[in-house]
Design a protein around this motif. Structure first.
Motif, short mmCIF file in Angstrom:
data_model
loop_
_atom_site.label_atom_id
_atom_site.label_comp_id
_atom_site.label_asym_id
_atom_site.label_seq_id
_atom_site.Cartn_x
_atom_site.Cartn_y
_atom_site.Cartn_z
N ASN A 102 0.81 -1.22 -0.03
CA ASN A 102 -0.06 -0.02 0.04
C ASN A 102 1.02 1.30 0.17
OD1 ASN A 102 0.19 -1.07 2.65
ND2 ASN A 102 -0.31 1.01 3.51
N GLN A 103 2.06 1.09 -0.16
CA GLN A 103 3.02 2.34 -0.41
C GLN A 103 3.42 2.43 -1.68
OE1 GLN A 103 3.64 4.71 2.17
NE2 GLN A 103 1.74 3.66 3.10
N ILE A 104 2.77 1.98 -2.41
CA ILE A 104 3.02 1.90 -3.92
C ILE A 104 1.81 2.12 -4.59
CG2 ILE A 104 3.93 0.76 -6.02
CD1 ILE A 104 6.08 -0.28 -4.44
N TYR A 105 1.64 3.03 -5.57
CA TYR A 105 0.53 3.16 -6.68
C TYR A 105 0.74 2.36 -7.86
CZ TYR A 105 -1.58 6.51 -3.26
OH TYR A 105 -1.98 6.80 -1.89
N THR A 106 -0.12 2.02 -8.61
CA THR A 106 -0.18 1.15 -9.83
C THR A 106 -0.80 1.61 -10.94
OG1 THR A 106 -1.54 -0.60 -9.14
CG2 THR A 106 0.43 -0.92 -8.49
N ALA A 107 -0.54 1.53 -12.08
CA ALA A 107 -1.20 1.71 -13.20
C ALA A 107 -0.74 1.07 -14.42
CB ALA A 107 -1.18 3.17 -13.70
N ILE A 108 -1.91 0.34 -15.14
CA ILE A 108 -1.66 -0.22 -16.42
C ILE A 108 -1.28 0.71 -17.23
CG2 ILE A 108 -2.64 -1.77 -18.35
CD1 ILE A 108 -2.14 -3.02 -15.63
N ASP A 109 0.04 0.70 -18.18
CA ASP A 109 0.72 1.82 -18.73
C ASP A 109 1.24 1.07 -19.95
OD1 ASP A 109 1.35 4.26 -19.58
OD2 ASP A 109 3.50 3.98 -18.43
N PRO A 110 0.29 0.60 -21.19
CA PRO A 110 0.93 -0.17 -22.35
C PRO A 110 1.69 0.55 -23.11
CG PRO A 110 -1.55 0.10 -22.56
CD PRO A 110 -1.07 0.58 -21.14
N ASP A 111 1.44 1.87 -23.33
CA ASP A 111 2.37 2.72 -24.29
C ASP A 111 3.22 3.53 -23.52
OD1 ASP A 111 0.74 4.65 -23.18
OD2 ASP A 111 -0.15 5.30 -24.98
N GLY A 112 3.35 3.56 -22.01
CA GLY A 112 4.36 4.48 -21.57
C GLY A 112 4.27 5.97 -21.36
N LEU A 113 2.53 6.16 -21.44
CA LEU A 113 2.44 7.49 -21.31
C LEU A 113 2.25 8.03 -19.77
CD1 LEU A 113 1.12 10.03 -22.45
CD2 LEU A 113 -1.19 9.50 -22.13
N VAL A 114 2.18 7.09 -18.91
CA VAL A 114 2.19 7.38 -17.51
C VAL A 114 3.42 7.50 -17.04
CG1 VAL A 114 1.31 6.52 -15.19
CG2 VAL A 114 -0.33 6.17 -17.06
N PHE A 115 4.26 6.60 -17.37
CA PHE A 115 5.55 6.64 -17.04
C PHE A 115 6.30 8.10 -17.29
CE2 PHE A 115 10.29 6.29 -17.65
CZ PHE A 115 10.77 5.85 -16.55
N GLY A 116 5.93 8.49 -18.74
CA GLY A 116 6.57 9.72 -19.41
C GLY A 116 6.07 10.92 -18.65
N ILE A 117 4.90 10.85 -18.18
CA ILE A 117 4.25 11.75 -17.41
C ILE A 117 4.77 11.98 -16.06
CG2 ILE A 117 2.13 12.94 -16.41
CD1 ILE A 117 0.54 11.75 -18.75
N VAL A 118 4.82 11.13 -15.19
CA VAL A 118 5.23 10.89 -14.00
C VAL A 118 6.77 11.44 -13.64
CG1 VAL A 118 5.65 9.61 -11.93
CG2 VAL A 118 3.40 9.33 -12.78
N SER A 119 7.57 10.91 -14.85
CA SER A 119 8.90 11.25 -14.97
C SER A 119 9.12 12.66 -15.33
CB SER A 119 9.58 10.20 -15.70
OG SER A 119 9.27 8.97 -15.51
N SER A 120 8.19 13.47 -15.56
CA SER A 120 8.45 14.75 -16.23
C SER A 120 8.47 16.13 -15.12
CB SER A 120 7.31 15.29 -16.91
OG SER A 120 6.12 15.64 -16.30
N SER A 121 9.39 17.04 -15.32
CA SER A 121 9.44 18.25 -14.76
C SER A 121 8.02 18.96 -14.33
CB SER A 121 10.47 19.11 -15.13
OG SER A 121 9.90 19.57 -16.52
N MET A 122 7.37 18.93 -15.43
CA MET A 122 5.96 19.39 -15.12
C MET A 122 5.30 18.55 -14.12
SD MET A 122 3.62 21.69 -16.01
CE MET A 122 4.07 22.23 -17.67
#
Length: 223
Positions: A142-162
């Motif tokens: 419960n100290q991790i959140y998860t998301a199905i991310d087949p194309d990598g959009l979530v990863f790219g957003i979370v990793s951004s400076s914005m």
């Protein structure tokens, strides 16, 4: 707020008093038990996810679970009995009721496909929020959140400076550390509608992060 964003869920909650968790110094005895070993899964909370280290859990929520295995394994019986007693002693009615299924995590939200994992807490010193892809056989607590991310959009957003700018502005804190939340931070993230080139650019940038990491596979995410 944004139709571009998929759902992010909190990881699974054991509510077990540690009974369903197997620490590294306990692993060998569980691995030697043929009935308990069937249910050993790598387990990650924020600390292991970011800084490395191994923990396991007893995950009996899959279709291969056989109730008779509990009768054949003293280790399983002991752990499940401990979990049962812990939940029965709770002041919460739901937790008391869930003592009847003491072999299971109380809340189960494990993805069934590869997913991106987002820790609930990271250091405020980070220039970017930390995320990584995991396989579905790695159980997230419960100290991790998860998301199905087949194309990598979530990863790219979370990793951004914005995104980390938004996190610092609106997210909570644990002492000085940054605290992510799907309801406060993610669901409210005001991402505008993306054009196809914008979406592809975010995904491509995320892949560059992953490519850079692949050159240092011996290092933890913290390092």
């Amino acid at each position: 707020l944004s139709p571009e964003l998929p759902q992010v869920s909190r990881g699974s909650q054991p509510t077990d008093g540690g009974s369903l968790i197997v620490e590294s110094d306990e692993y060998e005895k569980f691995a030697r038990d043929p009935f308990a070993a069937k249910y050993l899964r790598p387990y990650r909370m924020g600390e292991e996810f970011i800084r490395g280290g191994d923990r396991w859990c007893l995950w009996m929520a899959d279709s291969d679970f056989d109730p008779e295995d509990i009768e054949h394994s003293q280790l399983l019986r002991e752990r499940i009995n401990r979990c049962h007693a812990k939940r029965k002693d709770s002041k919460k009615d739901k937790t008391k009721r869930d003592a009847a299924t003491a072999h299971l995590f109380q809340e189960r939200r494990q993805p069934s496909a590869p997913f991106v994992a987002i820790p609930a807490v990271v250091s405020a010193n980070r220039e970017y929020y930390t995320a990584a892809f995991l396989q579905p056989d790695i159980i997230c607590g419960n100290q991790i959140y998860t998301a199905i991310d087949p194309d990598g959009l979530v990863f790219g957003i979370v990793s951004s400076s914005m995104f980390i700018s938004w996190q610092r502005l609106i997210g909570g804190a644990v002492k000085s550390d940054l605290r992510f939340s799907n309801q406060v931070v993610w669901n409210n993230f005001p991402l505008p509608r993306l054009s196809t080139p914008q979406r592809e650019a975010i995904i491509s940038a995320g892949r560059k992060v992953l490519n850079a990491r692949s050159k240092f596979s011996n290092l933890t995410l913290a390092e």
